[in-house]
Design a protein around this motif. Structure first.
Motif, PDB file in Angstrom:
ATOM      1  N   PHE A 298     -12.995   6.084 -21.344  1.00  0.00           N
ATOM      2  CA  PHE A 298     -11.718   5.376 -21.220  1.00  0.00           C
ATOM      3  C   PHE A 298     -11.940   3.868 -21.177  1.00  0.00           C
ATOM      4  CE2 PHE A 298      -7.874   3.893 -18.947  1.00  0.00           C
ATOM      5  CZ  PHE A 298      -6.925   4.370 -19.832  1.00  0.00           C
ATOM      6  N   GLY A 299     -12.997   3.444 -20.518  1.00  0.00           N
ATOM      7  CA  GLY A 299     -13.306   2.012 -20.485  1.00  0.00           C
ATOM      8  C   GLY A 299     -13.561   1.446 -21.870  1.00  0.00           C
ATOM      9  N   MET A 300     -14.217   2.220 -22.733  1.00  0.00           N
ATOM     10  CA  MET A 300     -14.451   1.754 -24.105  1.00  0.00           C
ATOM     11  C   MET A 300     -13.142   1.689 -24.874  1.00  0.00           C
ATOM     12  SD  MET A 300     -16.238   0.535 -26.474  1.00  0.00           S
ATOM     13  CE  MET A 300     -17.900   0.631 -25.799  1.00  0.00           C
ATOM     14  N   ALA A 301     -12.223   2.610 -24.631  1.00  0.00           N
ATOM     15  CA  ALA A 301     -10.915   2.545 -25.296  1.00  0.00           C
ATOM     16  C   ALA A 301     -10.203   1.247 -24.913  1.00  0.00           C
ATOM     17  CB  ALA A 301     -10.067   3.748 -24.922  1.00  0.00           C
ATOM     18  N   ILE A 302     -10.283   0.868 -23.649  1.00  0.00           N
ATOM     19  CA  ILE A 302      -9.685  -0.398 -23.220  1.00  0.00           C
ATOM     20  C   ILE A 302     -10.363  -1.572 -23.906  1.00  0.00           C
ATOM     21  CG2 ILE A 302      -9.353  -1.930 -21.246  1.00  0.00           C
ATOM     22  CD1 ILE A 302      -9.071   0.552 -19.486  1.00  0.00           C
ATOM     23  N   GLU A 303     -11.695  -1.538 -23.959  1.00  0.00           N
ATOM     24  CA  GLU A 303     -12.440  -2.623 -24.584  1.00  0.00           C
ATOM     25  C   GLU A 303     -12.104  -2.742 -26.070  1.00  0.00           C
ATOM     26  OE1 GLU A 303     -15.133  -5.608 -25.708  1.00  0.00           O
ATOM     27  OE2 GLU A 303     -14.121  -5.115 -23.828  1.00  0.00           O
TER      28      GLU A 303
END
Length: 446
Positions: A298-303
């Motif tokens: 999920f953090g990569m989706a935000i990034e």
């Protein structure tokens, strides 16, 4: 940062009288003691972008003209009533070089000063000692919104909003623009409509389609003076994974769940998160391995969403650190009649108002906001629906409206005397009525 961690004592649990929603007398007291005393969102600044652009904002029995001043940098507001015979002067929105009453041609400049009285000599000089200018209303700006207050003795907007800007300024609402805008005339009290968005407690029962990819759906809530918020500060599951309520195993590969989360939010709501975020999220299939932990996915989706925003010239709020996002939580009630859910790339903003004197009706605005590159924002007109019968506004909104209608009907039962807000997850509603009753009744109900 205050969050709710302990279960409140029994004596702390509030009961909200149904009269707050159903009483015609309460409507009249709101008109006297609430709406003239509070700061309210009249419009987005982008709705009146040029000097002389104006919009009429109506609430209860009052009508206010809001205009961008000649310098283009500030705003003025006036009661929308001609001092001659009481006709409302302006309607809707548009551009004006002056405000002219079409009944008898009395005319006022953009500063509200009377500049023309038709056949003024008929008064034989007696009008010279009368105040025949438009009556000014206090204005302020925050978050890209123009706010008004009809009370000349009111506290400043900064004092009124505190501490909301401390939590929400990092999101830079002033740098967002309309993605779409709705005005719905709903068959329920304005508080019933607003409260549908003031807690996350309803998600498990109302938005069941979200649960397989919602992640944690159990919330905590806290009040801050007149205002309040909720969040997922004790979350154990990331978005893209099943809600713990489902008692399902977390998939070994959570990437499809994250993509599905963004898809649902885009196709069923098109607010908070953006179309850009959905498209960016699809790239996690190439950017992270299948066995990455859910928070990393999920953090990569935000990034990836951040990169996409910067590539399109939208920028990323420089002060919006992970710590700031965590502190802000998910949802804010800005007293009395606004709720917002922010994200770095967009937000949704709700505003509710009474519709006449009928406690069973309200006017409800939903504004989807998004960051755009310079000059790339669309020209958005508010879509007005005075009758919502048979209409759809996307799955998520439709589900919420279904609740509103049935709540308004159900509260009229002789078997229902008061609401019992969840003391952990619905503090926004509890605090709302504590504050509302103090304004409207001058004291809390016993």
């Amino acid at each position: 940062m205050a969050t709710v961690s302990d279960k409140p004592r029994t004596q702390d649990v509030i009961r909200v009288s149904r009269d707050n929603y159903l009483s015609a007398e309460f409507v009249q007291l709101e008109k006297q003691n609430l709406w003239p005393k509070v700061w309210q969102v009249a419009c987005r600044a982008e709705q009146i972008p040029n000097p002389g652009d104006y919009i009429v904002f109506d609430v209860a029995d009052e009508s206010i003209i809001v205009v961008r001043d000649k310098n283009g940098e500030s705003f003025s507001a006036f009661f929308n009533v001609c001092p001659h015979r009481g006709r409302q002067i302006m309607e809707g929105c548009g551009h004006a070089v002056n405000f002219r009453c079409q009944y008898h041609n009395w005319t006022f400049d953009l500063e509200g000063k009377n500049v023309v009285v038709q056949d003024k000599e008929d008064w034989n000089g007696t009008l010279d000692c009368e105040n025949i200018d438009l009556h000014r209303v206090k204005t302020g700006t925050w978050g890209g919104f123009v706010w008004i207050n009809m009370d000349p003795e009111s506290e400043s907007l900064e004092e009124y909003l505190s501490p909301v800007p401390d939590y929400l300024d990092p999101f830079e609402y002033e740098n967002m623009r309309f993605r779409w805008a709705l005005e719905l005339h709903l068959p329920c009290n304005w508080k019933v409509a607003l409260e549908a968005f003031m807690e996350g407690y309803h998600v498990a029962a109302t938005h069941t389609q979200l649960l397989p990819v919602q992640g944690e759906d159990y919330t905590q809530s806290a009040s801050h003076g007149k205002h309040a918020h909720f969040g997922y500060w004790q979350a154990t599951q990331a978005a893209g994974t099943p809600s713990p309520r489902l008692k399902r195993e977390t998939p070994a590969d959570t990437r499809p769940g994250v993509i599905e989360f963004f898809r649902q939010m885009e196709e069923d709501f098109a607010a908070i998160f953006t179309d850009r975020d959905f498209e960016a999220a699809k790239k996690i299939m190439d950017e992270v391995p299948a066995d990455a932990d859910p928070m990393t996915v999920f953090g990569m989706a935000i990034e990836l969403g951040r990169r996409a925003a910067e590539e399109e010239g939208c920028g990323y709020p420089p002060n919006l650190t992970p710590e700031a996002m965590f502190k802000a939580g998910t949802d804010w009630h800005v007293f009395p009649n606004c709720v917002t859910l922010p994200y770095f790339d967009g937000a949704v903003w709700y505003r509710a108002r009474p519709d006449g004197d009928n406690p069973d009706k309200c006017i409800f605005n939903i504004w989807s906001l998004k960051r755009y590159g310079p000059g790339k924002e669309p020209k958005v007109e508010t879509e007005v629906h005075e009758d919502i019968t048979g209409k759809s506004f996307g799955l998520i909104v439709d589900q919420d409206i279904a609740n509103m209608k049935l709540v308004q009907k159900g509260m009229k039962s002789r078997a229902f005397s008061y609401a019992r807000p969840n003391p952990v997850q619905e503090e926004e509603i509890t605090n709302f009525h504590r504050t509302l009753e103090q304004y409207v009744l001058g004291q809390r109900r016993p």
